[in-house]
Design a protein around this motif. Structure first.
Motif, short mmCIF file in Angstrom:
data_model
loop_
_atom_site.label_atom_id
_atom_site.label_comp_id
_atom_site.label_asym_id
_atom_site.label_seq_id
_atom_site.Cartn_x
_atom_site.Cartn_y
_atom_site.Cartn_z
N ASP A 80 2.55 3.56 -4.62
CA ASP A 80 3.98 3.48 -4.36
C ASP A 80 4.49 2.06 -4.58
OD1 ASP A 80 4.32 6.23 -3.35
OD2 ASP A 80 3.09 5.53 -1.67
N LEU A 81 3.63 1.08 -4.31
CA LEU A 81 4.01 -0.32 -4.36
C LEU A 81 2.80 -1.13 -4.83
CD1 LEU A 81 6.18 -2.55 -3.47
CD2 LEU A 81 4.91 -2.63 -1.32
N ILE A 82 3.04 -2.16 -5.63
CA ILE A 82 2.01 -3.14 -5.98
C ILE A 82 2.39 -4.47 -5.36
CG2 ILE A 82 0.99 -4.50 -7.85
CD1 ILE A 82 1.12 -2.05 -9.64
N VAL A 83 1.44 -5.09 -4.68
CA VAL A 83 1.64 -6.41 -4.08
C VAL A 83 0.71 -7.39 -4.78
CG1 VAL A 83 1.53 -7.79 -1.97
CG2 VAL A 83 2.20 -5.37 -1.84
N THR A 84 1.24 -8.53 -5.20
CA THR A 84 0.41 -9.54 -5.85
C THR A 84 0.51 -10.87 -5.12
OG1 THR A 84 2.02 -10.50 -7.39
CG2 THR A 84 1.00 -8.43 -8.04
#
Length: 225
Positions: A80-84
């Motif tokens: 649902d979401l990518i965090v970097t």
């Protein structure tokens, strides 16, 4: 919410801890390929890979984020979401378009100041009295996306680069813990950056460590830090 995390060095670990402590599911981590280190030049895991392996979380290590095989594998995870946080590569549009809630990044400056690779070191070398962390949406350019959150901190007179790095890493984790609940109801609206006010910093090179002994004491100290 299903999350994929992308990062590589120690700076990313407080953000990973915050994701794991949240009510969300960490599907996998993406990090740079193993690199030779030390006198023996043996292949070594990145800090992010070590963190994930210790917790039995799947690890992806593409040579390039734009490789078709990686993009296909990421699409199959369906986050649902990518965090970097300090991943080390610019993400192509094909990756940015995968998560319906977008891709967000933890950047160690108060954007639009110090876009680029080494904002922590550059802030110290420039004698800044204040810096911070920005959580922003990612786009195809470098650190130009809409801002979701910023938190500032003072830079102490005697603060070393390592101390500032650790403080900003911790602050980044706190920001992620605070912003993730906002995605539960959808995709929060960010605030566009003032691009005319942007400044940039490149990678730190060996020649930047050359000390000009004719400078004042504070300038010399900042170079050493």
């Amino acid at each position: 919410m299903d999350i994929v995390f992308m990062g590589t060095p120690d700076f990313a670990l407080p953000t990973l801890d915050a994701i794991q402590a949240s009510r969300n599911r960490l599907l996998a981590v993406v990090t740079q390929p193993d690199r030779p280190r030390g006198r023996g030049q043996r292949l070594a895991y990145s800090p992010v890979k070590e963190w994930a392996v210790d917790r039995d979380i799947p690890v992806l290590q593409p040579r390039r984020a734009r490789d078709d095989s990686f993009i296909e594998a990421l699409g199959e995870l369906a986050p649902d979401l990518i965090v970097t946080a300090a991943y080390g590569q610019i993400l192509p549009k094909a990756v940015l378009d995968i998560p319906p809630k977008g891709c967000i990044n933890v950047h160690a400056s108060l954007l639009p100041c110090y876009r680029g690779a080494a904002p922590i070191q550059q802030a110290l070398m420039d004698g800044c009295e204040r810096t911070g962390v920005t959580i922003m949406y990612m786009d195809e350019a470098m650190d130009t996306g809409d801002i979701l959150m910023q938190k500032a901190m003072d830079i102490g007179d005697d603060m070393s680069c390592e101390q500032l790095h650790d403080a900003l890493a911790t602050l980044g984790g706190e920001c992620i813990a605070e912003i993730l609940p906002a995605f539960a109801a959808g995709k929060p609206v960010g605030t566009p950056q003032v691009h005319d006010a942007a400044s940039y910093c490149g990678k730190i090179t060996k020649d930047m460590g050359m000390i000009d002994w004719r400078g004042d004491a504070s300038c010399i100290r900042r170079t050493i830090c």
